[in-house]
Scaffold this motif. Structure first.
Motif, short mmCIF file in Angstrom:
data_model
loop_
_atom_site.label_atom_id
_atom_site.label_comp_id
_atom_site.label_asym_id
_atom_site.label_seq_id
_atom_site.Cartn_x
_atom_site.Cartn_y
_atom_site.Cartn_z
N ILE A 130 6.13 1.30 -4.99
CA ILE A 130 5.20 0.23 -4.43
C ILE A 130 5.28 -0.87 -4.74
O ILE A 130 5.55 -1.92 -4.09
CB ILE A 130 3.88 0.99 -4.19
CG1 ILE A 130 4.06 2.27 -3.18
CG2 ILE A 130 3.01 -0.10 -3.21
CD1 ILE A 130 2.52 2.88 -3.14
N THR A 131 5.05 -1.14 -6.15
CA THR A 131 4.99 -2.37 -6.67
C THR A 131 6.39 -2.91 -6.94
O THR A 131 6.55 -4.16 -6.53
CB THR A 131 4.51 -2.39 -8.07
OG1 THR A 131 5.13 -1.28 -8.94
CG2 THR A 131 2.88 -1.85 -8.14
N VAL A 141 -0.55 -5.56 -2.72
CA VAL A 141 -0.53 -4.27 -2.33
C VAL A 141 -1.71 -3.42 -2.81
O VAL A 141 -2.23 -3.69 -4.04
CB VAL A 141 0.88 -3.46 -2.70
CG1 VAL A 141 1.83 -4.14 -1.88
CG2 VAL A 141 1.06 -3.28 -4.19
N LEU A 143 -2.86 -0.09 -4.49
CA LEU A 143 -2.77 1.31 -5.19
C LEU A 143 -3.68 2.61 -4.89
O LEU A 143 -4.85 2.09 -5.25
CB LEU A 143 -2.07 1.17 -6.32
CG LEU A 143 -0.90 0.35 -6.69
CD1 LEU A 143 -0.96 0.20 -8.23
CD2 LEU A 143 0.26 0.34 -6.02
N SER A 147 -1.25 7.59 -5.75
CA SER A 147 0.06 7.19 -6.20
C SER A 147 0.17 6.68 -7.69
O SER A 147 1.35 6.55 -8.09
CB SER A 147 0.11 5.64 -5.58
OG SER A 147 -0.63 4.66 -5.93
#
Length: 259
Positions: A130-131, A141, A143, A147
């Motif tokens: 994601i990052t 974003v 988290l 995750s």
């Protein structure tokens, strides 16, 4: 045998003995539960429904759920004073999630969140992917605790991370600095279990954490908790202003990658 497994086994034997002697319905329920712990990555409502026919039987406001959490907390130590203290704090939201997670049971891991900007992570955890996806655009974003469940570590070159309390700091940094902002984490008030998972993991890896919160009573309480992390220090302690919003120029200046 792992320490938590030994504690569970000892508590299981005690529950079975209590069940025989007292024939108490709560002891019976707890004994049934302990026979299925540790679990293999099961959501708490699913476990409760499979054992008791009610997905809410182990909720935080349910009698058996509260008893189970206190017993889980107490089972991790043989010291009576420490056990009593742990049991007394077992029903806070973060402690609740941590206790069930320690025995393989998930408690709404998608609701515990932490906001990040330009934070490089590596590893098999979803948070790393994601990052990485957000890195090029400088997009903030969220988290989740879920995750961060699998293995992760600080990305290459990540030595210092700044940490704030309010999302406006992240939002403004993203709008004005985008991918040129230094790594930033926002705990959004009292840190959630997701925030603690992230911050504790970074601290354990030797990342320097610079912390700031509002200078009101609540913010200073949050800050005192955060500064207990290894190597954590206050970020721009000399900057004036009760709220982070009033210190935005100072915070943004210190977040600028090229200055």
């Amino acid at each position: 045998m792992p320490e938590h497994a030994v504690a569970l086994a000892c508590t299981r034997r005690w529950l079975e003995h209590t069940n025989q002697d007292l024939a108490d319905s709560r002891a019976q329920a707890l004994a049934t539960l302990w026979q299925h712990l540790p679990a293999a990555d099961r959501p708490l409502p699913e476990l409760a429904n499979s054992l008791f026919g009610n997905p809410h039987h182990l909720d935080r406001d349910a009698d058996i759920g509260r008893l189970a959490a206190r017993l889980l907390a107490a089972a991790h130590t043989t010291d009576l004073g420490a056990a009593a203290a742990a049991a007394g704090t077992a029903l806070s939201a973060d402690a609740w999630r941590q206790l069930w997670t320690s025995v393989g049971v998930s408690c709404d891991e998608v609701s515990a969140t932490v906001l990040v900007l330009n934070l490089p992570l590596a590893g098999s955890a979803a948070a790393a992917a994601i990052t990485a996806a957000a890195a090029a655009t400088g997009e903030p974003v969220w988290l989740t605790a879920r995750s961060l469940r699998r293995a992760w570590e600080p990305g290459p070159g990540l030595h210092t991370v700044r940490v704030c309390e309010n999302p406006v700091v992240v939002e403004t940094a993203a709008a004005r600095l985008g991918p040129h902002a230094l790594p930033l984490i926002c705990v959004y008030g009292r840190p959630s279990i997701a925030a603690w998972l992230l911050l504790e993991g970074l601290a354990a890896a030797g990342v320097r954490l610079l912390m700031t919160c509002d200078h009101d009573t609540a913010g200073q309480q949050f800050l005192s908790e955060l500064l207990c992390l290894p190597g954590a220090v206050e970020w721009l302690a000399e900057a004036e202003g009760v709220y982070e919003e009033s210190r935005l120029p100072n915070l943004l200046a210190d977040l600028t990658l090229y200055r």
